[in-house]
Write an enzyme that holds these catalytic residues in place. Structure first.
Site, PDB file in Angstrom:
ATOM      1  N   GLY A  45       0.830  -1.211   0.000  1.00  0.00           N
ATOM      2  CA  GLY A  45       0.000   0.000   0.000  1.00  0.00           C
ATOM      3  C   GLY A  45       0.857   1.250   0.000  1.00  0.00           C
ATOM      4  O   GLY A  45       0.596   2.201   0.736  1.00  0.00           O
ATOM      5  N   ALA A  46       1.895   1.256  -0.875  1.00  0.00           N
ATOM      6  CA  ALA A  46       2.899   2.334  -0.808  1.00  0.00           C
ATOM      7  C   ALA A  46       2.672   3.438  -1.818  1.00  0.00           C
ATOM      8  O   ALA A  46       3.485   4.341  -1.924  1.00  0.00           O
ATOM      9  CB  ALA A  46       4.293   1.739  -0.996  1.00  0.00           C
ATOM     10  N   ASN A  47       1.575   3.390  -2.561  1.00  0.00           N
ATOM     11  CA  ASN A  47       1.366   4.452  -3.559  1.00  0.00           C
ATOM     12  C   ASN A  47       0.829   5.724  -2.918  1.00  0.00           C
ATOM     13  O   ASN A  47       0.761   6.764  -3.557  1.00  0.00           O
ATOM     14  CB  ASN A  47       0.406   3.979  -4.659  1.00  0.00           C
ATOM     15  CG  ASN A  47      -0.926   3.506  -4.110  1.00  0.00           C
ATOM     16  OD1 ASN A  47      -0.996   2.429  -3.538  1.00  0.00           O
ATOM     17  ND2 ASN A  47      -1.961   4.311  -4.246  1.00  0.00           N
ATOM     18  N   GLY A  49      -0.378   7.877   1.125  1.00  0.00           N
ATOM     19  CA  GLY A  49      -0.407   7.924   2.585  1.00  0.00           C
ATOM     20  C   GLY A  49       0.927   7.615   3.237  1.00  0.00           C
ATOM     21  O   GLY A  49       2.002   7.938   2.717  1.00  0.00           O
ATOM     22  N   ILE A  50       0.860   6.973   4.400  1.00  0.00           N
ATOM     23  CA  ILE A  50       2.083   6.740   5.169  1.00  0.00           C
ATOM     24  C   ILE A  50       2.965   5.670   4.508  1.00  0.00           C
ATOM     25  O   ILE A  50       4.174   5.669   4.694  1.00  0.00           O
ATOM     26  CB  ILE A  50       1.774   6.381   6.641  1.00  0.00           C
ATOM     27  CG1 ILE A  50       0.868   5.161   6.771  1.00  0.00           C
ATOM     28  CG2 ILE A  50       1.110   7.558   7.327  1.00  0.00           C
ATOM     29  CD1 ILE A  50       0.576   4.769   8.228  1.00  0.00           C
ATOM     30  N   SER A 174      -3.460  -0.090  14.717  1.00  0.00           N
ATOM     31  CA  SER A 174      -4.093   1.190  15.084  1.00  0.00           C
ATOM     32  C   SER A 174      -4.514   1.140  16.542  1.00  0.00           C
ATOM     33  O   SER A 174      -4.796   0.061  17.084  1.00  0.00           O
ATOM     34  CB  SER A 174      -5.326   1.417  14.207  1.00  0.00           C
ATOM     35  OG  SER A 174      -6.090   2.485  14.715  1.00  0.00           O
ATOM     36  N   TYR A 203     -13.349  -2.871  11.520  1.00  0.00           N
ATOM     37  CA  TYR A 203     -12.006  -2.295  11.370  1.00  0.00           C
ATOM     38  C   TYR A 203     -11.196  -2.492  12.650  1.00  0.00           C
ATOM     39  O   TYR A 203     -10.031  -2.920  12.599  1.00  0.00           O
ATOM     40  CB  TYR A 203     -12.139  -0.802  11.027  1.00  0.00           C
ATOM     41  CG  TYR A 203     -10.805  -0.103  10.909  1.00  0.00           C
ATOM     42  CD1 TYR A 203      -9.914  -0.440   9.890  1.00  0.00           C
ATOM     43  CD2 TYR A 203     -10.416   0.880  11.817  1.00  0.00           C
ATOM     44  CE1 TYR A 203      -8.681   0.181   9.789  1.00  0.00           C
ATOM     45  CE2 TYR A 203      -9.193   1.513  11.706  1.00  0.00           C
ATOM     46  CZ  TYR A 203      -8.324   1.162  10.702  1.00  0.00           C
ATOM     47  OH  TYR A 203      -7.101   1.768  10.600  1.00  0.00           O
TER      48      TYR A 203
HETATM   49  N1  LIG Z   1      -4.824   7.387   8.551  1.00  0.00           N
HETATM   50  C1  LIG Z   1      -4.923   7.121   9.840  1.00  0.00           C
HETATM   51  O1  LIG Z   1      -5.318   7.990  10.662  1.00  0.00           O
HETATM   52  C2  LIG Z   1      -4.539   5.758  10.367  1.00  0.00           C
HETATM   53  C3  LIG Z   1      -4.633   5.538  11.758  1.00  0.00           C
HETATM   54  C4  LIG Z   1      -4.282   4.284  12.263  1.00  0.00           C
HETATM   55  C5  LIG Z   1      -3.839   3.287  11.396  1.00  0.00           C
HETATM   56  N2  LIG Z   1      -3.766   3.526  10.049  1.00  0.00           N
HETATM   57  C6  LIG Z   1      -3.287   2.430   9.190  1.00  0.00           C
HETATM   58  O2  LIG Z   1      -2.280   2.907   8.332  1.00  0.00           O
HETATM   59  C7  LIG Z   1      -2.203   2.078   7.156  1.00  0.00           C
HETATM   60  C8  LIG Z   1      -2.038   2.954   5.926  1.00  0.00           C
HETATM   61  O3  LIG Z   1      -3.182   3.762   5.796  1.00  0.00           O
HETATM   62  P1  LIG Z   1      -3.152   5.282   5.279  1.00  0.00           P
HETATM   63  O4  LIG Z   1      -3.712   6.108   6.362  1.00  0.00           O
HETATM   64  O5  LIG Z   1      -1.828   5.627   4.708  1.00  0.00           O
HETATM   65  O6  LIG Z   1      -4.296   5.197   4.163  1.00  0.00           O
HETATM   66  P2  LIG Z   1      -4.268   5.304   2.570  1.00  0.00           P
HETATM   67  O7  LIG Z   1      -3.618   6.563   2.156  1.00  0.00           O
HETATM   68  O8  LIG Z   1      -5.656   5.031   2.130  1.00  0.00           O
HETATM   69  O9  LIG Z   1      -3.308   4.092   2.159  1.00  0.00           O
HETATM   70  C9  LIG Z   1      -3.762   2.768   2.185  1.00  0.00           C
HETATM   71  C10 LIG Z   1      -3.002   1.998   1.149  1.00  0.00           C
HETATM   72  O10 LIG Z   1      -3.511   0.641   1.155  1.00  0.00           O
HETATM   73  C11 LIG Z   1      -3.804   0.297  -0.184  1.00  0.00           C
HETATM   74  N3  LIG Z   1      -4.837  -0.726  -0.303  1.00  0.00           N
HETATM   75  C12 LIG Z   1      -6.116  -0.672   0.124  1.00  0.00           C
HETATM   76  N4  LIG Z   1      -6.772  -1.784  -0.269  1.00  0.00           N
HETATM   77  C13 LIG Z   1      -5.885  -2.546  -0.960  1.00  0.00           C
HETATM   78  C14 LIG Z   1      -5.955  -3.798  -1.618  1.00  0.00           C
HETATM   79  N5  LIG Z   1      -7.101  -4.501  -1.700  1.00  0.00           N
HETATM   80  N6  LIG Z   1      -4.836  -4.292  -2.206  1.00  0.00           N
HETATM   81  C15 LIG Z   1      -3.673  -3.591  -2.186  1.00  0.00           C
HETATM   82  N7  LIG Z   1      -3.542  -2.395  -1.588  1.00  0.00           N
HETATM   83  C16 LIG Z   1      -4.641  -1.880  -0.979  1.00  0.00           C
HETATM   84  C17 LIG Z   1      -4.258   1.597  -0.832  1.00  0.00           C
HETATM   85  O11 LIG Z   1      -4.231   1.473  -2.238  1.00  0.00           O
HETATM   86  P3  LIG Z   1      -5.158   2.424  -3.174  1.00  0.00           P
HETATM   87  O12 LIG Z   1      -4.496   3.765  -3.188  1.00  0.00           O
HETATM   88  O13 LIG Z   1      -5.118   1.714  -4.483  1.00  0.00           O
HETATM   89  O14 LIG Z   1      -6.516   2.465  -2.543  1.00  0.00           O
HETATM   90  C18 LIG Z   1      -3.222   2.553  -0.275  1.00  0.00           C
HETATM   91  O15 LIG Z   1      -2.032   2.460  -0.995  1.00  0.00           O
HETATM   92  C19 LIG Z   1      -3.475   1.217   7.173  1.00  0.00           C
HETATM   93  O16 LIG Z   1      -3.142  -0.099   7.559  1.00  0.00           O
HETATM   94  C20 LIG Z   1      -4.340   1.870   8.249  1.00  0.00           C
HETATM   95  O17 LIG Z   1      -5.170   0.926   8.914  1.00  0.00           O
HETATM   96  C21 LIG Z   1      -4.101   4.738   9.517  1.00  0.00           C
END
Ligand SMILES: NC(=O)c1ccc[n+]([C@@H]2O[C@H](COP(=O)([O-])OP(=O)(O)OC[C@H]3O[C@@H](n4cnc5c(N)ncnc54)[C@H](OP(=O)(O)O)[C@@H]3O)[C@@H](O)[C@H]2O)c1
Length: 327
Positions: A45-47, A49-50, A174, A203
């Site tokens: 999921g590196a494209n 966010g974090i 999380s 979730y």
């Molecule tokens: N944001 C927060 O406040 C927060 C808080 C606690 C924990 N987290 C955790 O942090 C992690 C990263 O999340 P983020 O906040 O950076 O969100 P994000 O920007 O939505 O990034 C999520 C990544 O996961 C990918 N993904 C989702 N479904 C997928 C699938 N079926 N196959 C392959 N890749 C998939 C997305 O791809 P696409 O771009 O193609 O959708 C995107 O690259 C997650 O595990 C989340 O639970 C986030």
């Protein structure tokens, strides 16, 4: 009337500024200078966010970086931006859909065949709400993407991680795991659907599974040179809320965007766990703000950990020789 409104507005604005200052002052930055030259890191999921900022950091350190993404255009764009920003051409993407067991198997087979080593695996991909309730493998989508696929991927790559030791697995969980309701008594609800409050229950359960997986895996990897840790990255403004909808999404998005962490700030704890010498020998831990914290009560039940492991092996359809035994 206007006077009351002005006072109310001033109080809300002051509280908001105080929150912002607190968040900025308590944000911890990874300050390790570890080089990753000659090392390979995979970030799922590196494209965006974090995950994107984690991959960018690995590239700055000179590593070979593999972005595991589901969408070719978004993945290509991320690779292009990382190469442009770092000058490191050893950055590539491979496609994988975490909502499909077969896709994870194909991705792992590709890595096992074509990569000499894996030094760091960051299980970062995740979502809050799936577009469908169940994937075609019959697994609840949030559980599948957030827990079963990283569980399967880690199993399929474990031999390569062991051969590359010392190596590290980092599971992005999380703090909502603290509110999970999954327990050893109701384990059969692990694959059931709940639509309450943004599907938050599902979730939270999936993020609890990330921690239970981490603590159990650490026991099974003792003495192998492969460490595994989990983390809460903070509350971050990313695309994460895009999978939700409605007025609550708009309110949450506004609050998070202006008062909480940026993606770069939110990536710091997983970067720390991936590269810092401070945690070279730490395994089975849970981290927040680049610091080890006590594992939530919800994740401290060994009976639940054993049951989640057993269910996960079943849903991931692992063969006997793919299972990770106790050391
Ligand atoms: N944001 C927060 O406040 C927060 C808080 C606690 C924990 N987290 C955790 O942090 C992690 C990263 O999340 P983020 O906040 O950076 O969100 P994000 O920007 O939505 O990034 C999520 C990544 O996961 C990918 N993904 C989702 N479904 C997928 C699938 N079926 N196959 C392959 N890749 C998939 C997305 O791809 P696409 O771009 O193609 O959708 C995107 O690259 C997650 O595990 C989340 O639970 C986030």
């Amino acid at each position: 009337m206007w006077c009351c409104f002005s006072i109310f507005f001033a109080v809300v604005a002051s509280a908001a500024i105080a929150v912002k200052i607190y968040v900025k002052l308590t944000t911890k930055w990874n300050n390790s200078y570890t080089s990753l030259v000659g090392k390979t890191g995979i970030v799922t999921g590196a494209n965006n966010g974090i995950g994107f900022y984690t991959a960018l950091d690995f590239a700055k350190r000179g590593g070979r970086v593999i972005l595991a993404c589901r969408n070719r255009d978004r993945a290509e764009d991320a690779v292009r931006r990382i190469i442009k920003a770092t000058g490191n051409k050893n950055v590539l993407y491979k496609l994988v859909d975490f909502a499909s067991l077969q896709s994870v198997r194909d991705f792992a087979a590709d890595i096992n065949k074509n990569e000499e080593r894996i030094d760091i695996l960051v299980n970062n991909a995740g979502l809050m709400v799936g577009t469908e309730d169940y994937t075609k493998d019959g697994i609840q989508t949030v559980l599948h993407v957030n827990h079963i696929s990283p569980f399967l991927l880690t199993h399929l790559l474990i031999d390569k991680l062991k051969k590359s030791a010392p190596s590290r697995i980092v599971n992005v969980s999380s703090s909502v795991a603290n509110n999970a309701t999954l327990s050893a008594k109701n384990i059969d609800k692990i694959n059931s659907i709940s639509h309450k409050f943004f599907n938050f229950a599902m979730y939270s359960d999936s993020k609890l599974c990330n921690i239970l997986f981490t603590t159990e895996l650490a026991k099974r990897l003792a003495e192998t040179g492969v460490t595994v840790n989990a983390l809460h990255p903070g509350v971050i403004y990313t695309n994460f809320l895009n999978s939700t909808s409605g007025i609550l999404k708009d309110i949450f998005s506004f609050v998070i965007k202006y008062f909480f962490l940026t993606s770069e700030e939110g990536a710091q704890t997983q970067i720390y766990l991936s590269v810092s010498n401070d945690v070279a020998n730490v395994s089975g831990g849970f981290f927040d703000k680049c610091k080890q914290i006590e594992i939530y009560q919800t994740a401290q039940d060994p009976d639940l950990a054993a049951k989640v492991w057993e269910k996960s092996e079943e849903y991931a359809k692992l063969s006997n020789n793919e299972k990770i035994p106790y050391f």
